[in-house]
Design an enzyme around this catalytic site. Structure first.
Site, PDB file in Angstrom:
ATOM      1  N   ARG A   1      -7.745  -3.801   8.177  1.00 38.35           N
ATOM      2  CA  ARG A   1      -7.691  -2.555   8.949  1.00 38.35           C
ATOM      3  C   ARG A   1      -9.054  -1.865   8.907  1.00 38.35           C
ATOM      4  O   ARG A   1      -9.888  -2.119   8.043  1.00 38.35           O
ATOM      5  CB  ARG A   1      -6.575  -1.652   8.444  1.00 38.35           C
ATOM      6  CG  ARG A   1      -5.244  -2.132   9.022  1.00 38.35           C
ATOM      7  CD  ARG A   1      -4.075  -1.305   8.558  1.00 38.35           C
ATOM      8  NE  ARG A   1      -3.653  -1.681   7.228  1.00 38.35           N
ATOM      9  CZ  ARG A   1      -2.488  -1.341   6.706  1.00 38.35           C
ATOM     10  NH1 ARG A   1      -1.638  -0.621   7.393  1.00 38.35           N
ATOM     11  NH2 ARG A   1      -2.160  -1.720   5.490  1.00 38.35           N
TER      12      ARG A   1
ATOM     13  N   LYS B   1      10.911 -11.448  11.257  1.00 36.60           N
ATOM     14  CA  LYS B   1      12.102 -11.586  10.400  1.00 36.60           C
ATOM     15  C   LYS B   1      12.313 -10.359   9.510  1.00 36.60           C
ATOM     16  O   LYS B   1      13.440  -9.906   9.323  1.00 36.60           O
ATOM     17  CB  LYS B   1      11.996 -12.848   9.545  1.00 36.60           C
ATOM     18  CG  LYS B   1      12.268 -14.122  10.353  1.00 36.60           C
ATOM     19  CD  LYS B   1      12.100 -15.369   9.522  1.00 36.60           C
ATOM     20  CE  LYS B   1      13.213 -15.533   8.518  1.00 36.60           C
ATOM     21  NZ  LYS B   1      13.020 -16.765   7.719  1.00 36.60           N
TER      22      LYS B   1
ATOM     23  N   ASN C   1       8.144  -9.626  -1.758  1.00 36.50           N
ATOM     24  CA  ASN C   1       7.924 -11.080  -1.878  1.00 36.50           C
ATOM     25  C   ASN C   1       6.437 -11.405  -1.998  1.00 36.50           C
ATOM     26  O   ASN C   1       6.061 -12.570  -2.023  1.00 36.50           O
ATOM     27  CB  ASN C   1       8.531 -11.837  -0.682  1.00 36.50           C
ATOM     28  CG  ASN C   1       7.826 -11.500   0.624  1.00 36.50           C
ATOM     29  OD1 ASN C   1       7.001 -10.601   0.673  1.00 36.50           O
ATOM     30  ND2 ASN C   1       8.156 -12.229   1.676  1.00 36.50           N
TER      31      ASN C   1
ATOM     32  N   SER D   1       6.871  -5.102   5.249  1.00 36.82           N
ATOM     33  CA  SER D   1       6.368  -5.727   6.486  1.00 36.82           C
ATOM     34  C   SER D   1       4.862  -5.879   6.372  1.00 36.82           C
ATOM     35  O   SER D   1       4.189  -4.974   5.857  1.00 36.82           O
ATOM     36  CB  SER D   1       6.654  -4.866   7.724  1.00 36.82           C
ATOM     37  OG  SER D   1       6.104  -5.513   8.880  1.00 36.82           O
TER      38      SER D   1
ATOM     39  N   ALA E   1      10.732   2.684   7.720  1.00 34.24           N
ATOM     40  CA  ALA E   1       9.305   2.852   8.021  1.00 34.24           C
ATOM     41  C   ALA E   1       9.046   2.238   9.381  1.00 34.24           C
ATOM     42  O   ALA E   1       8.973   1.028   9.529  1.00 34.24           O
ATOM     43  CB  ALA E   1       8.462   2.157   6.959  1.00 34.24           C
TER      44      ALA E   1
ATOM     45  N   TYR F   1       4.947  -7.382  15.869  1.00 35.41           N
ATOM     46  CA  TYR F   1       5.103  -6.187  15.029  1.00 35.41           C
ATOM     47  C   TYR F   1       5.809  -5.079  15.814  1.00 35.41           C
ATOM     48  O   TYR F   1       6.787  -4.482  15.344  1.00 35.41           O
ATOM     49  CB  TYR F   1       3.728  -5.713  14.568  1.00 35.41           C
ATOM     50  CG  TYR F   1       3.733  -4.557  13.599  1.00 35.41           C
ATOM     51  CD1 TYR F   1       4.291  -4.691  12.331  1.00 35.41           C
ATOM     52  CD2 TYR F   1       3.136  -3.338  13.932  1.00 35.41           C
ATOM     53  CE1 TYR F   1       4.264  -3.631  11.424  1.00 35.41           C
ATOM     54  CE2 TYR F   1       3.100  -2.286  13.033  1.00 35.41           C
ATOM     55  CZ  TYR F   1       3.665  -2.433  11.790  1.00 35.41           C
ATOM     56  OH  TYR F   1       3.636  -1.384  10.890  1.00 35.41           O
TER      57      TYR F   1
ATOM     58  N   PHE G   1       0.836  -1.204   0.000  1.00 34.63           N
ATOM     59  CA  PHE G   1       0.000   0.000   0.000  1.00 34.63           C
ATOM     60  C   PHE G   1       0.879   1.267   0.000  1.00 34.63           C
ATOM     61  O   PHE G   1       0.897   2.033  -0.976  1.00 34.63           O
ATOM     62  CB  PHE G   1      -0.926  -0.086   1.225  1.00 34.63           C
ATOM     63  CG  PHE G   1      -1.556   1.201   1.660  1.00 34.63           C
ATOM     64  CD1 PHE G   1      -2.219   2.021   0.754  1.00 34.63           C
ATOM     65  CD2 PHE G   1      -1.529   1.570   3.006  1.00 34.63           C
ATOM     66  CE1 PHE G   1      -2.818   3.198   1.175  1.00 34.63           C
ATOM     67  CE2 PHE G   1      -2.129   2.739   3.429  1.00 34.63           C
ATOM     68  CZ  PHE G   1      -2.761   3.567   2.522  1.00 34.63           C
TER      69      PHE G   1
ATOM     70  N   LYS H   1       9.593  -3.618  15.033  1.00 37.94           N
ATOM     71  CA  LYS H   1       9.841  -2.228  14.631  1.00 37.94           C
ATOM     72  C   LYS H   1      10.733  -1.513  15.650  1.00 37.94           C
ATOM     73  O   LYS H   1      11.538  -0.657  15.277  1.00 37.94           O
ATOM     74  CB  LYS H   1       8.513  -1.488  14.458  1.00 37.94           C
ATOM     75  CG  LYS H   1       7.693  -1.955  13.244  1.00 37.94           C
ATOM     76  CD  LYS H   1       8.347  -1.580  11.919  1.00 37.94           C
ATOM     77  CE  LYS H   1       7.437  -1.848  10.727  1.00 37.94           C
ATOM     78  NZ  LYS H   1       8.052  -1.504   9.441  1.00 37.94           N
TER      79      LYS H   1
END
Ligand code: UDP
Length: 324
Positions: free
Chosen positions: A186, A91, A32, A75, A114, A145, A11, A149
């Site tokens: 979301r 990862k 990927n 991610s 990011a 997550y 996105f 980050k």
């Protein structure tokens, strides 16, 4: 000038690709496709200033051509996605960030990470300034997550300090717009799709939790300004207008014309109660603040989902016709 963008088919990644191409850069994308979509880049077929390497950046990557910038956007980013791909999320934030940093170092390139408002976890300070260290549950489901980050930020700063790499960290708050997947999970995409289909919007918990929603065009502008500035960050880029999820339901119902009452489902574990960026640093250092309010942004986004759903329905009709 050439930049490499990981997560280029995602996105935000795909919008950044477009922006860098528009500014005259050559762009190398890496994806990927675990949550990215080739459709997001289909309009670039035949553009010789863009190429895509299908690769998981959690594995090392060597690129021959010179690079001036590396932007690490790969991610899973929706809670639904990172709960489905918890190890891949760790990862890509861990070894993936290390490999992207290594690539930047090898090419003497600028590096932009990011990062996310999730580094603040379920915040006890509101709104959240960059110098707040956060309230994250490392062993909860969102930890994959949030901690990935946080590690990625620490690794970025280690490369800056140890290797003198030219780095930037952006903390991205809830962002919405075209090219989100309809099944992304979301809240804005869910509600728009549900509203357009005449299905009840799924409110998790009682809907009093808050978020602050930034349109993708504002988000990309903020990221580009940070990339072009000399400020290392972290810098919050998000829209400080805060809404309860109930308020979002009402607005998306008005804008999609839905009259179906929402349904209430259990609140996911560790779902932050409030979230709103303090954007003083972005205002002062980048001269940036968002220009697109939520209603305007929804009006720019809803037609995209309406088209997608029409195409999907038309395909389904063709398939069921063919099967008869
Ligand atoms: N949410 C909701 N219904 C949905 C999806 C999300 O009520 O169909 C809520 C979710 O519990 C959270 C907020 O909306 O409080 C934002 O969720 P999202 O998944 O968009 O991102 P988050 O900000 O939690 O990372």
């Amino acid at each position: 000038m050439r930049v490499l963008i990981t997560g280029a088919a995602g996105f935000l990644g795909s919008h950044l690709v477009d922006r860098f191409l528009a500014e005259g850069y050559e762009v190398v994308g890496v994806d990927n496709y675990i949550t990215g979509a080739s459709d997001n880049l289909a309009h670039l077929d035949g553009d010789d200033r863009f190429r895509l390497i299908e690769h998981d950046i959690s594995e090392p990557l060597f690129v021959e051509s010179s690079l001036d910038g590396v932007l690490h956007f790969a991610s899973p980013a929706s809670p639904v996605d990172y709960l489905e791909f918890p190890i891949q999320t760790l990862k890509v934030g861990g070894p993936g960030t290390h490999h992207a940093l290594g690539l930047a170092r090898r090419h003497g390139a600028r590096f932009l990470l990011a990062s996310t408002s999730e580094v603040y976890g379920d915040p006890q300070i509101h709104p959240q300034p960059e110098d707040y260290w956060g309230n994250v549950n490392p062993v909860g489901p969102r930890g994959v997550y949030d901690e990935a980050k946080r590690y990625a930020e620490a690794m970025t700063m280690a490369y800056r300090r140890a290797h003198g790499l030219d780095t930037r960290i952006v903390r991205i708050f809830n962002t919405y717009g075209t090219r989100m997947r309809p099944g992304d999970g979301r809240v804005v995409s869910n509600f728009i799709v549900q509203g357009l289909r005449g299905e009840p919007m799924t409110v998790y918990g009682d809907g009093t939790q808050t978020r602050s929603f930034c349109h993708v065009d504002d988000e990309v502008e903020g990221i580009i300004r940070l990339y072009n500035s000399s400020h290392p960050g972290p810098v919050n880029i998000g829209n400080p207008d805060e809404f309860t999820i109930r308020e979002l339901v009402d607005m998306v119902m008005e804008e999609t014309g839905s009259t179906v009452a929402p349904t209430f489902l259990p609140l996911p574990e560790d779902d932050p109660v409030v979230r709103r960026p303090d954007i003083s640093v972005a205002r002062r250092e980048l001269g940036w603040s968002p220009a697109i309010d939520l209603r305007t942004g929804l009006r720019r986004t809803i037609p995209y989902f309406a088209d997608l759903l029409n195409q999907t329905d038309a395909r389904a009709r063709t398939l069921s016709g063919a099967g008869r």
